[in-house]
Design a protein around this motif. Structure first.
Motif: not given
Ligand SMILES: [Fe+2]
Ligand SMILES: [Fe+2]
Length: 473
Positions: A221-234
């Protein structure tokens, strides 16, 4: 009342009144859930020495203090943005990432976030009685650290639901507090999160194997194109590392103690006589949690997984370490199928095999951990070894569900399975034994239950006999 001061965050919450109000509305329900379904017996009269994230830099998320659990400062943290970040895989490869949810992927993204979010409170529910059977104050603290961070992971997903999914998101956030692990009418979404965890061997296996599934899901999920999802999961991944540490070292310490007890009893296998946990029992619990966690990765061939990848919603773990092809329109994957009682290898489209690709990564990561455990046995001159069972063993999701295999992957009839399953999985008698040696909790600083060795070092460079959980008189 939530304020930017009360809820640590790096999302500038105070500047978004609408969101702040929505979270203020959700917060008391969360606290009520935590009291009802969180650690039982440790809400009001205990102070726990925990790490609270107060920012995302290394100093900020390693801030330690004593808190009462319901007063833990559950915050909202996103990893720092990457300037000009581009979509790393799928049909939109190379385009700028999204800062809002594209309408056409709204349902899929919501589904992914809710499924991830559901696992977080579920594990807290599963583990809520463990404090009453803890092997030491050090372990009790670790349990609560894991629990409050899973609570924070729920906050992370609820933040996304409230911020980007409007009314639907708010409804989903409510339902995340309404489903309950193991509840017949309203169970948690995924099966492994409905199994009770009532003993510490299960807890350590869960944090080793099921939190590691969390790691593989969060990595994708941290690879996701949806940036807030990526940054949250990271940012969630930084906390997840501690959960796996708790699991891996917990089992290491049990193994250490088992080896000592085996030596004490003249290399007898039967350490139960002197209150230890024998290696076959450890292996059975490994088999159970590894196979349940394999299921969490989903079916081997999956059009959903293909569509998540094509749309750039969920990538491969560490997408940039795969060479060249990040679009994978034509690429194929060699997969083993099970047809008429025997394995047959076939090519399938790589996009359809994404669950299996992630499972490959996961199995490799687990295998490395088991190797580290075996070093302990080797070091003590004990010839037994732990091992991961075959992927086909004890599966309830995917192409092997509905069939039976032994841990070597040899097919079994229903009758053979029924007759032999407790050779490989925990039996009611095993569970009863474990509960019997855990019946008395150990609350004295520096003392450890007989079945587990002390850790090498304490938390945050404190001594092992530090009072990690204080009781108010
Ligand atoms: Fe989590
Ligand atoms: Fe976790």
């Amino acid at each position: 009342m939530i304020s930017a001061e009360k809820i640590p965050n790096n999302v500038n919450l105070s500047s978004n009144k609408r969101l702040q109000r929505a979270l203020e509305h959700w917060q008391p329900k969360y606290i009520q859930w935590w009291r009802d379904m969180g650690p039982q017996g440790f809400q009001d009269y205990h102070q726990v020495y925990v790490r609270t994230a107060i920012s995302v830099d290394p100093k900020g998320w390693a801030h330690f203090e004593y808190v009462k659990l319901p007063e833990y400062r559950w915050g909202i943290f996103l990893a720092d943005p990457i300037h000009d970040r581009r979509i790393g895989f799928g049909d939109f490869f190379g385009q700028p990432v999204w800062h809002e949810v594209p309408g056409e992927f709204r349902n899929q993204l919501r589904r992914l976030i809710v499924t991830q979010g559901d696992t977080e409170p579920a594990s807290v529910e599963q583990q809520r009685w463990l404090g009453q059977r803890c092997p030491s104050l050090y372990d009790l603290r670790n349990l609560f650290q894991v629990n409050v961070e899973e609570g924070r992971h729920l906050w992370a997903m609820v933040y996304l639901l409230h911020s980007y999914f409007g009314r639907d998101g708010r409804d989903e956030a409510e339902e995340l507090l309404e489903r309950q692990s193991g509840n017949r009418d309203k169970p948690r979404i995924l099966e492994a999160f409905n199994e009770p965890i009532d003993n510490w061997l299960d807890f350590f296996m869960f944090t080793m194997f099921t939190d590691r599934d969390g790691k593989s899901q969060l990595m994708s999920l941290s690879e996701s194109s949806l940036d807030p999802l990526s940054r949250t999961t990271k940012f969630m991944l930084t906390e997840e590392a501690h959960h796996m540490f708790v699991g891996e070292t917990g089992i290491s310490r049990i193994l250490e103690r088992t080896c000592q007890l085996m030596k004490q009893s003249g290399f007898s296998e039967d350490v139960r006589k002197i209150g230890g946990i024998d290696i076959p029992t450890i292996q059975k619990h490994l088999n159970q949690w590894f196979s349940l966690s394999l299921d969490l990765h989903g079916g081997e061939v999956s059009s959903n997984a293909a569509s998540y990848f094509a749309n750039g919603l969920k990538g491969r773990a560490k997408e940039d370490t795969f060479d060249d092809d990040h679009v994978l329109k034509e690429a194929s994957y060699r997969m083993e199928f099970f047809e008429e009682g025997r394995p047959v290898t076939k090519e399938v489209l790589m996009r359809n095999a994404m669950n299996e690709v992630l499972r490959d990564w996961y199995v490799g990561d687990c295998a490395a951990g088991v190797e580290r455990w075996n070093k302990i046995l080797e070091h003590h001159g004990i010839s037994d070894r732990l091992r991961l069972p075959d992927r086909k063993f004890n599966r309830n999701i995917g192409m092997y569900s509905g069939f039976h295999f032994d841990p070597n992957g040899v097919p079994l009839s229903d009758e053979q399975w029924e007759k032999r399953k407790f050779e490989w999985l925990p039996s009611p008698a095993d569970s009863e034994y474990l509960l019997s040696i855990m019946a008395e909790p150990v609350y004295e600083p520096g003392k450890f239950a007989n079945y587990i060795a002390p850790p090498r070092r304490g938390i945050n460079q404190l001594p092992i006999n530090f009072e990690y959980v204080r009781t108010e008189s």
